[in-house]
Design a protein around this motif. Structure first.
Motif, PDB file in Angstrom:
ATOM      1  N   ASN A  41     -31.554  49.274  30.246  1.00 12.81           N
ATOM      2  CA  ASN A  41     -30.294  49.316  29.494  1.00 12.81           C
ATOM      3  C   ASN A  41     -29.280  48.282  30.002  1.00 12.81           C
ATOM      4  O   ASN A  41     -28.070  48.451  29.864  1.00 12.81           O
ATOM      5  CB  ASN A  41     -29.686  50.729  29.533  1.00 12.81           C
ATOM      6  N   GLY A 100     -22.137  57.810  30.083  1.00 10.68           N
ATOM      7  CA  GLY A 100     -22.884  57.050  29.071  1.00 10.68           C
ATOM      8  C   GLY A 100     -22.118  55.874  28.509  1.00 10.68           C
ATOM      9  O   GLY A 100     -22.567  55.231  27.554  1.00 10.68           O
ATOM     10  N   GLY A 142     -24.079  53.988  30.571  1.00  7.55           N
ATOM     11  CA  GLY A 142     -25.223  54.107  29.661  1.00  7.55           C
ATOM     12  C   GLY A 142     -25.824  52.764  29.298  1.00  7.55           C
ATOM     13  O   GLY A 142     -27.002  52.684  28.911  1.00  7.55           O
ATOM     14  N   LYS A 173     -26.551  57.317  35.706  1.00  8.07           N
ATOM     15  CA  LYS A 173     -26.444  57.412  34.242  1.00  8.07           C
ATOM     16  C   LYS A 173     -24.997  57.585  33.763  1.00  8.07           C
ATOM     17  O   LYS A 173     -24.752  57.866  32.594  1.00  8.07           O
ATOM     18  CB  LYS A 173     -27.336  58.527  33.674  1.00  8.07           C
TER      19      LYS A 173
END
Ligand code: NAD
Length: 340
Positions: A291, A228, A255, A252
């Protein structure tokens, strides 16, 4: 002195023309990038002024030298796009802008960081559509989070100060040449790269791109990071292996990713390609992640920075024209210490 100025936009022409009032050079503006195909445009110009994506490779420099160029004036800090050894061999001196506004870049890094953390980019789009829901917009307090800073020079130190004194973050640093004030004034702690990778919630890059640290952020580095982790790169695209961060985002492990620079940016940045078909699949993939945010090498782009860049560049050219020592000269690098 006749100066060929490459990669110019309207704002470059305006600020350089204003700064030239006190210097009186003959500025010949070109919109095109400098490369072997365009180098002949500088024939007869003793000085050539370039920016971040102009390619002052050995091939280009040979053409410039044959046309009478004796000075390359970079209107930026980084100089990874100039073959300094070839320039020295051809008798071409190189100057850069060592200090303009380190605040501009450090503050932009903070802007990317908080935009990603608090999902401002997503909230902006939602509220414009009268969607005031909060699902998916949760961030974290930065207070007490650990921020790893790679490169604690002028920009890295200002970024450190903002993160420590503004947000109350814990700072880890990595630098080939540690700066005592990072520990004494900012409460930071120098660590090895593996320690910085494994302990940081946010990693921000503020070191130059050199042959030794190309792809500093690669698959092996990402594997050592906290799941993350947020990565911010406002330094140079080549520090980050795009394929590896795409894999890290998919798994993932990463993050959030904030980029102001991109390894293939010279083909894209500073141009309006909104009506074109994008040929670069990696940037398309990066921009598809919710993101990830990217800005097009704009971290330096403040009024203060552009004003200082223009004045310093023209003052360096004037020093050269008057045969004075060059205050901002860059020489070919001596061997750098091995990286920990
Ligand atoms: P600086 O020279 O003051 O600081 C760079 C620091 O990095 C120094 O402390 C140096 O010792 C350290 N360093 C060098 N090699 C390293 C390595 N391999 N690993 C770790 N640390 C290393 O430079 P600055 O003014 O702070 O600028 C930093 C970088 O920011 C520039 O090199 C440039 O690439 C980038 N930059 C980007 C923009 C932008 O608009 N995005 C604008 C200006 C500068």
């Amino acid at each position: 002195m006749k100066v060929a100025v490459f990669s110019t936009k309207s704002y470059d022409r305006q600020f350089l023309t204003d700064a030239n009032v006190d210097n009186g050079h003959e500025l010949i503006f070109h919109e095109t990038l400098l490369n072997p195909a365009s180098a002949a445009l500088a024939a007869g110009c003793a000085a050539v002024c370039i920016f971040v994506n102009d390619a002052a490779t050995a091939d280009t420099l040979k053409i410039l030298a044959a046309g009478g160029t004796q000075l390359i004036a970079l209107r930026c800090t980084g100089y990874n796009n100039v073959d300094l050894k070839a320039a020295a061999e051809l008798g071409i001196q190189v100057v850069r802008v060592t200090v303009y506004s380190p605040y501009s870049v450090a503050e932009h890094a903070v802007a990317l960081l908080q935009c990603l953390n608090r999902k401002i980019h997503r909230a902006y789009n939602r509220t414009r559509d009268n969607n005031f829901t909060l699902d998916g917009l949760m961030g974290v307090d930065l207070h007490d989070r650990t921020v790893g800073i790679i490169g604690t020079g002028k920009i890295g130190q200002i970024f450190a100060k903002i993160m420590a004194h503004g947000f109350g973050c814990r700072l880890l640093g990595y630098d080939l040449y540690p700066n005592p004030t990072f520990e004494s004034e900012m409460g930071g702690k120098y660590v090895t790269l593996p320690e910085l990778f494994s302990q940081s919630d946010v990693i921000s890059l503020h070191c130059p791109l050199t042959p030794e640290n190309h792809y500093l952020i690669n698959e092996a580095a990402i594997a050592q990071m906290k799941p993350g982790v947020m990565i911010i790169n406002t330094s140079r695209g080549g520090l980050v292996e795009t394929q590896a961060v795409i894999a890290g985002l998919r798994s993932k492990q990463i993050g959030a990713l904030g980029l102001d620079v991109y390894e293939q940016e010279s083909d894209l940045f500073f141009e309006d390609l909104s009506s074109e078909i994008m040929q670069d699949d990696q940037i398309d993939r990066l921009l598809s992640f919710p993101n990830v945010i990217m800005t097009g090498h704009q971290a330096f782009f403040t009024q203060e920075a552009i004003g200082t860049i223009s004045q310093t560049t023209l003052a360096s050219i004037t020093e050269f024209a008057q045969g004075q020592p060059l205050s901002n000269e860059i020489k070919p690098p001596e061997k750098v210490p091995a990286m920990a």
